[in-house]
Enzyme design. Structure first.
Site, PDB file in Angstrom:
ATOM      1  N   ARG A   1      28.996  50.146  62.367  1.00 50.67           N
ATOM      2  CA  ARG A   1      28.921  51.594  62.770  1.00 50.67           C
ATOM      3  C   ARG A   1      28.155  52.401  61.989  1.00 50.67           C
ATOM      4  NH1 ARG A   1      31.937  53.561  66.622  1.00 50.67           N
ATOM      5  NH2 ARG A   1      31.871  55.671  65.833  1.00 50.67           N
TER       6      ARG A   1
ATOM      7  N   TRP B   1      27.223  56.426  58.207  1.00 54.35           N
ATOM      8  CA  TRP B   1      25.535  56.300  58.543  1.00 54.35           C
ATOM      9  C   TRP B   1      25.168  57.828  58.499  1.00 54.35           C
ATOM     10  CZ3 TRP B   1      22.290  52.741  60.138  1.00 54.35           C
ATOM     11  CH2 TRP B   1      21.339  53.225  60.812  1.00 54.35           C
TER      12      TRP B   1
ATOM     13  N   ASN C   1      33.794  61.372  60.926  1.00 55.19           N
ATOM     14  CA  ASN C   1      32.875  60.885  61.721  1.00 55.19           C
ATOM     15  C   ASN C   1      32.397  61.850  62.749  1.00 55.19           C
ATOM     16  OD1 ASN C   1      31.128  59.059  63.278  1.00 55.19           O
ATOM     17  ND2 ASN C   1      32.960  58.426  64.582  1.00 55.19           N
ATOM     18  N   GLY C   2      31.306  62.342  62.732  1.00 56.46           N
ATOM     19  CA  GLY C   2      30.718  63.278  63.703  1.00 56.46           C
ATOM     20  C   GLY C   2      29.806  64.098  62.979  1.00 56.46           C
TER      21      GLY C   2
ATOM     22  N   LYS D   1      10.355  46.530  77.764  1.00 44.65           N
ATOM     23  CA  LYS D   1      11.760  46.048  77.727  1.00 44.65           C
ATOM     24  C   LYS D   1      11.952  44.644  78.485  1.00 44.65           C
ATOM     25  CE  LYS D   1      13.127  47.851  75.287  1.00 44.65           C
ATOM     26  NZ  LYS D   1      12.725  49.116  74.334  1.00 44.65           N
TER      27      LYS D   1
ATOM     28  N   HIS E   1      -8.511  49.888  89.500  1.00 43.35           N
ATOM     29  CA  HIS E   1      -9.995  49.689  88.375  1.00 43.35           C
ATOM     30  C   HIS E   1      -9.859  48.312  88.047  1.00 43.35           C
ATOM     31  CE1 HIS E   1     -11.234  53.657  89.090  1.00 43.35           C
ATOM     32  NE2 HIS E   1     -10.063  53.880  88.982  1.00 43.35           N
TER      33      HIS E   1
ATOM     34  N   LYS F   1      14.583  43.393  64.401  1.00 46.30           N
ATOM     35  CA  LYS F   1      14.895  44.700  64.529  1.00 46.30           C
ATOM     36  C   LYS F   1      13.814  45.793  63.790  1.00 46.30           C
ATOM     37  CE  LYS F   1      17.293  48.184  66.441  1.00 46.30           C
ATOM     38  NZ  LYS F   1      16.902  48.208  68.056  1.00 46.30           N
TER      39      LYS F   1
HETATM   40  C1  F6R Z   1      11.249  47.407  71.449  1.00 40.90           C
HETATM   41  C2  F6R Z   1      11.367  47.802  69.878  1.00 40.90           C
HETATM   42  C3  F6R Z   1       9.991  47.937  69.296  1.00 40.90           C
HETATM   43  C4  F6R Z   1      10.412  48.931  68.233  1.00 40.90           C
HETATM   44  C5  F6R Z   1       9.202  48.883  67.197  1.00 40.90           C
HETATM   45  C6  F6R Z   1       9.214  50.143  66.224  1.00 40.90           C
HETATM   46  O1  F6R Z   1      12.635  47.393  72.081  1.00 40.90           O
HETATM   47  O2  F6R Z   1      12.635  48.088  69.467  1.00 40.90           O
HETATM   48  O3  F6R Z   1       9.010  48.086  69.978  1.00 40.90           O
HETATM   49  O4  F6R Z   1      10.262  50.117  69.044  1.00 40.90           O
HETATM   50  O5  F6R Z   1       9.111  47.916  66.484  1.00 40.90           O
HETATM   51  O6  F6R Z   1      10.404  50.353  65.419  1.00 40.90           O
HETATM   52  P1  F6R Z   1      10.825  51.653  64.912  1.00 40.90           P
HETATM   53  O7  F6R Z   1      10.793  52.675  65.762  1.00 40.90           O
HETATM   54  O8  F6R Z   1      11.817  51.160  63.863  1.00 40.90           O
HETATM   55  O9  F6R Z   1       9.632  51.882  63.936  1.00 40.90           O
END
Ligand code: F6R
Length: 609
Positions: free
Chosen positions: A28, A75, A101-102, A485, A504, A604
C-alpha cells in the site's frame, strides 16, 4: 495510499506484531514507516524515511515497549518522504499520536487556525492538523473526554481519512474514524486489531468487522464500540469469518492486481480530484505564460498527454505539443528555451527518457512542471511545480488506475487554465466540472454493468491474429491506450490510428472477421466516425464498438458493443471509455493463459534509455 495498523494485546509487546503487519501492508505504500506505543504514561515513537526493512535495520522497530500501539507505512501525498513527515504525528505535548491514511483537503485552513492559537507544526503533512485539533479541544474543554475530542476534531475534517489516535493518558484504548479510506477491525480472545486491509492481521485472526464511512470507534480489550460520526448513534456489528488465503487477501479476492486496480479506479479518481487547488492554479499560470508547451512522457503516460493536448486546445484554446520523451531531445532539444514550458507526466517519476527530456529542457532554462504518482521521485525534485496524482502504488505492470487519474488531473488543470483565459462560458465550465466530479461514479457504473459483456467479447475474439483500434478526435488517444494495453499483456499484435488515417494505408490489412475496435464517444466526430465504421464493415471487419448508452445508430452497425453512460463531455471521454478497453486487454490475456500482472520483457519503471 498508505497502510495503517494497530493493536491492543492482552499479553506481550505490540511492536514486533506491528512491524510484521506493516510488512504485509507494504504493497500500500513504502516510502517511510513509523510506530508508536504507550508505556508509563508516555508515547514512544520510532519513524524514518525508507522501506520498512531499511528503517528496521537502522532503528530496530521491534524493541518499543508496551502492549498497545499503532504503525504506518506511507505513500507520500502531502510533504516529501522524509523522517519529519513520516507518521505517527503528535500534538504539541507529545501525549497524542495519530496515524492517517487519506487526504485532508482543508488542512491549510485548519493549520492556519491552529497556528494562530499557538500550535507548532513540525511536518509538511496534512495529517499533523489532527493531533493538534484534538489537543485544542481537550485544552479548551478540560471536562471533554478523549473520544469526544476526537469526534469534534473529525467533524472538522474535509476529505478522506482513516485515522487512529493514541492518548498517553488513556493507555487502554485506541480511537479510530473512517471516511472514504478503508478500515477493518480484527478480533480474537487476546487482542483487538485495526488495519487498512485484512492481510495485515490475517495470520492473527480471521474474525473481521468492516467499518463503514462516517463511523468512529473506540477499541479496547473490552470490545469494539462503533458510533455514527453524524449523531453518535451506536452501531451494532458482529464480526464475520473471512476464509481468504493471505495471497487472496492482498489482492482483495481478485485473481490479479491488474483487475483489482481496474476496480480501484472510482477510488483513485476521487483521490486524484483532490489535487491541491494551489498547485493546480500555479501550474495553469505557468502554462498560460509559456510561449510553447510540450507535454512529454512515455507509453501510457504519453497517451494521457495526447488526450491532454485536446483538452488544453478545446477548453483553454492553448496549443500544446505531446511528444514521446524518447524523441524529445532529438526533436526539440536545440530549440527549447527560456520561454518554453515542459509538462512531464510520469507515473513513477523515474522514467529515464522522461527525465532526460526534463534535464535537457532545464539546461536550456525552460520551465519544468511535473505530474507523477510518486512524491519524492526524481521528477518531483527537478520540477518547478509538481502535482501528485495520489493513486497509491500500482503493482500490475500495465498502467490502469494511474492512467485515468492522470487524465482527471490534466482535465482539472485544463479547466483551471480555461477559467484564467476566459475562453469558455461559465455555464460550460460548470457543466464540465460537475461531470468531472461525477466520473468516479460513472466509472463505477461502467465496471459494474459492462464487465460481463467485455468478458464475453474477450472469449469470442481471443484467437484473433491482430486487432485494430480506431477513434477520432480525443478518442484517438483512447484508441492508442486500448491498443497498448492489449499488446503488452495479451501479446496480441494491434494497430491504432486516428480513424481518418485508416484508409491511407492500414485498411489494406482488413479481411473478413478482422476485429476492429471503434471508440465512439458522442462528440463532433460521431458522424464521420460512422462513415469509417461503414468502410470497415464493407471489407468484412468485425466491429466492436465502445458507445454511449442508447447510441442505436452505432449499435446496429456493430457486431459487439459495450456501453458507457450518457452525458460525458468530449474532453473527459477518455476516462470512462478507456475502462472497457483495460478490461478487454485483461480478459483476452487471461483467456490466452497469460499472467496479466507480469508481462514478459516489461518492467514497471523503465530507468534505462
Ligand atoms: C503501460 C505502461 C508504460 C508506462 C511507461 C511510462 O501500461 O505502464 O507504458 O506508461 O513506461 O511510465 P511512467 O508513467 O512511470 O513514466
Amino acid at each position: 495510499m498508505c497502510g495503517i495498523f494497530g493493536c491492543i494485546l492482552r499479553h506481550g509487546n505490540a511492536a514486533p506484531l506491528i512491524h510484521a503487519a506493516l510488512k504485509r501492508l507494504e504493497y500500500r505504500g513504502y516510502d517511510s514507516v513509523g510506530e508508536a506505543t504507550i508505556t508509563d504514561g508516555k508515547i514512544n515513537i520510532k519513524k524514518d524515511q525508507g522501506k520498512i526493512d531499511e528503517v528496521h535495520a537502522k532503528l530496530n522497530l521491534d524493541d518499543l515497549p508496551g502492549n498497545i500501539g499503532v504503525g504506518h507505512t506511507r505513500w507520500a501525498t502531502h510533504g516529501a518522504p522524509l523522517q519529519v513527515n513520516a507518521h505517527p504525528h503528535v500534538d504539541c505535548t507529545g501525549q497524542l499520536a495519530v496515524i492517517h491514511n487519506g487526504i485532508i483537503e482543508n488542512f491549510s485552513e485548519l493549520k492556519g487556525e491552529l497556528e494562530t492559537r499557538g500550535h507548532v507544526f513540525k511536518s509538511r503533512t496534512d495529517t499533523e492538523v489532527i493531533p493538534h485539533l484534538i489537543e485544542d479541544y481537550l485544552k479548551s474543554n478540560p471536562s471533554m473526554s478523549f473520544e469526544d475530542a476526537v469526534h469534534e476534531a473529525v467533524k472538522r475534517l474535509v476529505g478522506s481519512y482513516s485515522i487512529a489516535v493514541l492518548n498517553a493518558r488513556e493507555p487502554e484504548k485506541i480511537v479510530c474514524a473512517r471516511n472514504e479510506s478503508p478500515l477493518v477491525i480484527g478480533v480474537n480472545q487476546d487482542a483487538v486489531y485495526f488495519a487498512s486491509d485484512i492481510p495485515a492481521f490475517l495470520p492473527l485472526t480471521n474474525r473481521v468487522i468492516i467499518v463503514d464511512d462516517g463511523e468512529i470507534l473506540t477499541l479496547s480489550l473490552k470490545g469494539v464500540d462503533i458510533k455514527k460520526i453524524a449523531d453518535l448513534k451506536p452501531v451494532q456489528r458482529e464480526p464475520k469469518i473471512i476464509d481468504w488465503t493471505p495471497e487472496m487477501a492482498v489482492k482483495k479476492g481478485y485473481p490479479h492486481f491488474m483487475i483489482k486496480e481496474i476496480h480501484e479506479q472510482p477510488e483513485s479518481l476521487r483521490n486524484a480530484l483532490r489535487a491541491q487547488e494551489h498547485y493546480v492554479d500555479l501550474m495553469s499560470t505557468f502554462l498560460d505564460r509559456a510561449r510553447e508547451v510540450f507535454l512529454v512522457a512515455c507509453g501510457t503516460s504519453y497517451h494521457a498527454c495526447l488526450a491532454a493536448s485536446y483538452m488544453f486546445s478545446k477548453l483553454a484554446f492553448l496549443a500544446t505539443y505531446p511528444v514521446f520523451a524518447s524523441e524529445f531531445v532529438e526533436q526539440h532539444g536545440k530549440s527549447v528555451n527560456i520561454e518554453s514550458t515542459i509538462l512531464a507526466v510520469s507515473q513513477s517519476g523515474e522514467t529515464a527518457d522522461t527525465l532526460a527530456s526534463v534535464n535537457a529542457a532545464r539546461q536550456r532554462a525552460a520551465t519544468v512542471l511535473g505530474l507523477t504518482n510518486v512524491i519524492g521521485s526524481t521528477l518531483t525534485r527537478v520540477a518547478r511545480v509538481y502535482i501528485g496524482q495520489q493513486s497509491g502504488p500500482e503493482i500490475g505492470v500495465a498502467a490502469t488506475k494511474t492512467f485515468t487519474a492522470q487524465l482527471s488531473v490534466l482535465a482539472h488543470i485544463a479547466l483551471r487554465l480555461a477559467k484564467k483565459r476566459g475562453k469558455v462560458s461559465q455555464d460550460e465550465m460548470d457543466y464540465i466540472s460537475e461531470r468531472l466530479s461525477k466520473l468516479p461514479d460513472i466509472v463505477e457504473t461502467v465496471i459494474q454493468t459492462q464487465e460481463e459483456k467485455v468478458k464475453q467479447i474477450a472469449k469470442k475474439y481471443k484467437d484473433a491474429k491482430a486487432f485494430f483500434f480506431l477513434g477520432r478526435g480525443i478518442s484517438t488517444a483512447t484508441a492508442y491506450e486500448g491498443r497498448l494495453k492489449l499488446m503488452e499483456i495479451a501479446y496480441a499484435p494491434a494497430i491504432a490510428f486516428p480513424a481518418g488515417e485508416s484508409k491511407h494505408g492500414p485498411i489494406s490489412l482488413v479481411e473478413s472477421g478482422f476485429p476492429v475496435i471503434f471508440i465512439c464517444a458522442k462528440d463532433e466526430t460521431h458522424r464521420t466516425l460512422i462513415g469509417n465504421i461503414m468502410e470497415m464493415k464493407a471489407r468484412g471487419a468485425s466491429i466492436i464498438a465502445v458507445v454511449e448508452e442508447g447510441d442505436e445508430e452505432i449499435k446496429v452497425l456493430a457486431d459487439d458493443y459495450v456501453e458507457v453512460p450518457k452525458g460525458i463531455p468530449e474532453v473527459l471521454s477518455p476516462i470512462p471509455y478507456a475502462v472497457p478497453l483495460q478490461m478487454l486487454a485483461y480478459y483476452v490475456s487471461v483467456e490466452r493463459g497469460y499472467n496479466p500482472d507480469m508481462p514478459r520483457n516489461l518492467a514497471k519503471s523503465v530507468t534505462v534509455k
